[in-house]
Design an enzyme around this catalytic site. Structure first.
Site, PDB file in Angstrom:
ATOM      1  CE1 TYR A   1       1.026  37.316 -34.280  1.00 48.58           C
ATOM      2  CE2 TYR A   1       0.932  34.933 -34.592  1.00 48.58           C
ATOM      3  CZ  TYR A   1       1.666  36.093 -34.383  1.00 48.58           C
ATOM      4  OH  TYR A   1       3.036  36.035 -34.288  1.00 48.58           O
TER       5      TYR A   1
ATOM      6  CE  LYS B   1       1.643  28.440 -33.283  1.00 53.81           C
ATOM      7  NZ  LYS B   1       2.387  29.373 -32.476  1.00 53.81           N
TER       8      LYS B   1
ATOM      9  CG  ASP C   1      -3.161  30.759 -40.296  1.00 51.16           C
ATOM     10  OD1 ASP C   1      -2.718  29.667 -39.872  1.00 51.16           O
ATOM     11  OD2 ASP C   1      -2.671  31.852 -39.969  1.00 51.16           O
TER      12      ASP C   1
HETATM   13  C1  LIG Z   1      -2.972  30.996 -36.708  1.00 53.95           C
HETATM   14  C2  LIG Z   1      -1.495  31.286 -36.757  1.00 53.95           C
HETATM   15  N1  LIG Z   1      -0.928  31.557 -37.929  1.00 53.95           N
HETATM   16  C3  LIG Z   1       0.390  31.796 -38.036  1.00 53.95           C
HETATM   17  C4  LIG Z   1       1.205  31.789 -36.929  1.00 53.95           C
HETATM   18  C5  LIG Z   1       2.667  32.075 -37.078  1.00 53.95           C
HETATM   19  O1  LIG Z   1       3.426  30.931 -36.894  1.00 53.95           O
HETATM   20  P1  LIG Z   1       4.972  31.058 -36.470  1.00 53.95           P
HETATM   21  O2  LIG Z   1       4.994  31.540 -35.053  1.00 53.95           O
HETATM   22  O3  LIG Z   1       5.512  29.686 -36.655  1.00 53.95           O
HETATM   23  O4  LIG Z   1       5.594  32.055 -37.408  1.00 53.95           O
HETATM   24  C6  LIG Z   1       0.655  31.504 -35.681  1.00 53.95           C
HETATM   25  C7  LIG Z   1       1.499  31.487 -34.470  1.00 53.95           C
HETATM   26  O5  LIG Z   1       1.053  31.607 -33.361  1.00 53.95           O
HETATM   27  C8  LIG Z   1      -0.729  31.259 -35.581  1.00 53.95           C
HETATM   28  O6  LIG Z   1      -1.315  31.000 -34.407  1.00 53.95           O
END
Ligand SMILES: Cc1ncc(COP(=O)(O)O)c(C=O)c1O
Length: 440
Positions: A166, A274, A247
């Site tokens: 994700y 976050k 990420d």
């Molecule tokens: C690993 C990871 N990348 C990207 C995101 C996306 O972030 P946002 O919800 O701020 O768009 C999340 C959100 O849960 C995440 O856990």
């Protein structure tokens, strides 16, 4: 190979779930009424899919420290910590002060500000691979920009990602990929299967602009990558002439320098999000200066990176307090150790009760699974009976403990030792209450 769910004592489990749902509804008349009202204006009464849970979602009206208060007058110990964005607890006084100062100084300047320099300096000094950084409004946007940069820098289109990963609302790769994903060529690789993934990367190498990877599949069940898997990705990215994009939207809170320091890996680009904006909307991407400087607007042919709120004063001000005062490297290290100890306590509790549950994760981020065997790959989760997750979730709500419906926990700094003891005993009591079902 499809793994069949292990169905435990089906009729009893269904009956228990029906009873737990009815009991929940009886204790949440306001949540029901508000859900009915919300349904008229919001699809399914919801505007953020992950928050939805049956039979109707709780509606939170107030939060303070590590406690949530709902519209029905119940209070909850908050183990979810806003899916890891709420690291500092609710309404931390230092963040509130920073926000009111920023609001007094004026919102949305529409000009370069001063605070973005300090927040960028804090981030680049913290993460070894980040020489320059740019801000966005979300982790999703950060990943989209990092991938766009990789495509421009390499002149290639395909992106390799792990099945089950994700990376945002339009970058979700469970079950082959979400129907609302952004368009683009994607090469799926298996998570934590080093040699199988390597074979695919070797075959697809010349097409690849980037390999995008979470050091721990977060939404995918808090499954940490094996160190050898991450090392292989670094090796194959270099061999293919593609960028390695790590990420760290979730995992950057781990240890003093994020998961990249723990794994000893140097990505070309890192994405963040976050908690780092102190609880405000936040995202960032950064990495090697030579790549990031393609965005330098003073250069001829610079890449554009727009965003009305990229340097919004509330996020910048809260982010500085968050990263400088509340979460310096030594606090990050201590919080990681605290999370490891908490997860070990939970696993010891499950073993002592003889229940088919386990907790996987990294530092202060973890997921409870209705499985006896610790999962390491997304396919391992197929054996879990989702009814047990819902049952535990509803039983914990009744006990005044909030976590994600899927069993996810992101410990905040606001949780005291007494809160963690309370969480362990509430989870133990919820499992013991229906021991036959959970131990079957
Ligand atoms: C690993 C990871 N990348 C990207 C995101 C996306 O972030 P946002 O919800 O701020 O768009 C999340 C959100 O849960 C995440 O856990």
């Amino acid at each position: 190979m499809t793994i069949q769910p292990v169905l435990r004592n089906t009729p009893d489990l269904d009956a228990a779930l029906t009873e737990a749902r009815q009991h929940f509804l009886a204790r949440h008349p306001q949540a029901q009424a508000l859900h009915g009202k919300a349904n008229a204006y919001l699809p399914g009464g919801n505007t953020r899919t992950v928050l939805y849970h049956g039979p109707v979602p709780i509606r939170v009206v107030r939060a303070e420290g590590a406690r949530l208060f709902d519209a029905d007058g119940h209070s909850y110990l908050d183990l979810l910590g806003e899916y890891s964005a709420g690291l500092f607890g609710h309404s931390h006084p230092a963040i509130r002060t920073a926000l009111s100062r920023a609001a007094e100084a004026g919102l949305s300047f529409g000009a370069h500000g001063v605070d973005e320099i300090e927040l960028a300096a804090l981030i680049t000094s913290r993460f070894a691979s980040i020489e320059r950084v740019r801000f966005t409004n979300s982790g999703t946007e950060a990943n989209m920009m990092a991938l766009a940069l990789a495509r421009v820098a390499t002149g290639r289109q395909a992106i390799a990602v792990a099945s089950g990963a994700y990376h945002g609302g339009v970058l979700y790769f469970a079950g082959g990929g979400s129907p609302v994903n952004m368009p683009g060529e994607v090469v799926l690789i298996p998570f934590n299967e080093t040699e199988a993934a390597r074979d695919i990367l070797r075959a697809q190498g010349p097409r690849l602009a980037a390999i995008l990877i979470e050091p721990m599949l977060g939404s995918g069940g808090c499954l940490p990558a094996h160190a050898a898997y991450i090392a292989m990705l670094r090796e194959e990215a270099t061999r293919a002439g593609a960028l390695l994009v790590l990420d760290e939207v979730m995992t950057s809170r781990t240890g003093a320098g994020g998961a990249q320091a723990l794994f000893g890996v140097t990505p070309d680009l890192t994405t963040l999000g976050k908690y780092m904006g102190g609880g405000m909307s936040f995202g960032a991407f950064g990495g090697r200066a030579e790549l990031m400087d393609l965005f330098d607007p003073a250069r001829p042919g610079a890449l554009p990176h727009a965003g009305t709120f990229n340097n919004n004063v509330m996020t910048m001000a809260a982010g500085i307090v968050a990263m400088r005062d509340l979460f310096p490297p030594q606090v990050a290290q201590a919080h990681t150790a605290r999370g490891e100890a908490f997860r070990a306590r939970l696993n010891a509790l499950f073993a002592q009760l003889g229940v088919g549950w386990c907790a996987s994760g990294l530092g202060s981020l973890m997921t409870l699974h209705p499985l006896r065997q610790m999962p390491t790959r997304p396919a391992d989760l197929a054996a879990a009976d989702d009814r047990l997750r819902e049952l535990l979730f509803l039983d914990l709500l009744e006990a005044g403990v909030y976590l994600a419906r899927r069993g996810y926990i992101a410990l905040s700094l606001a949780l005291t030792e007494a809160d963690l003891d309370l969480a362990v005993s509430a989870i133990g009591a919820a499992l013991e209450r229906r021991l036959a079902l959970h131990a079957a």
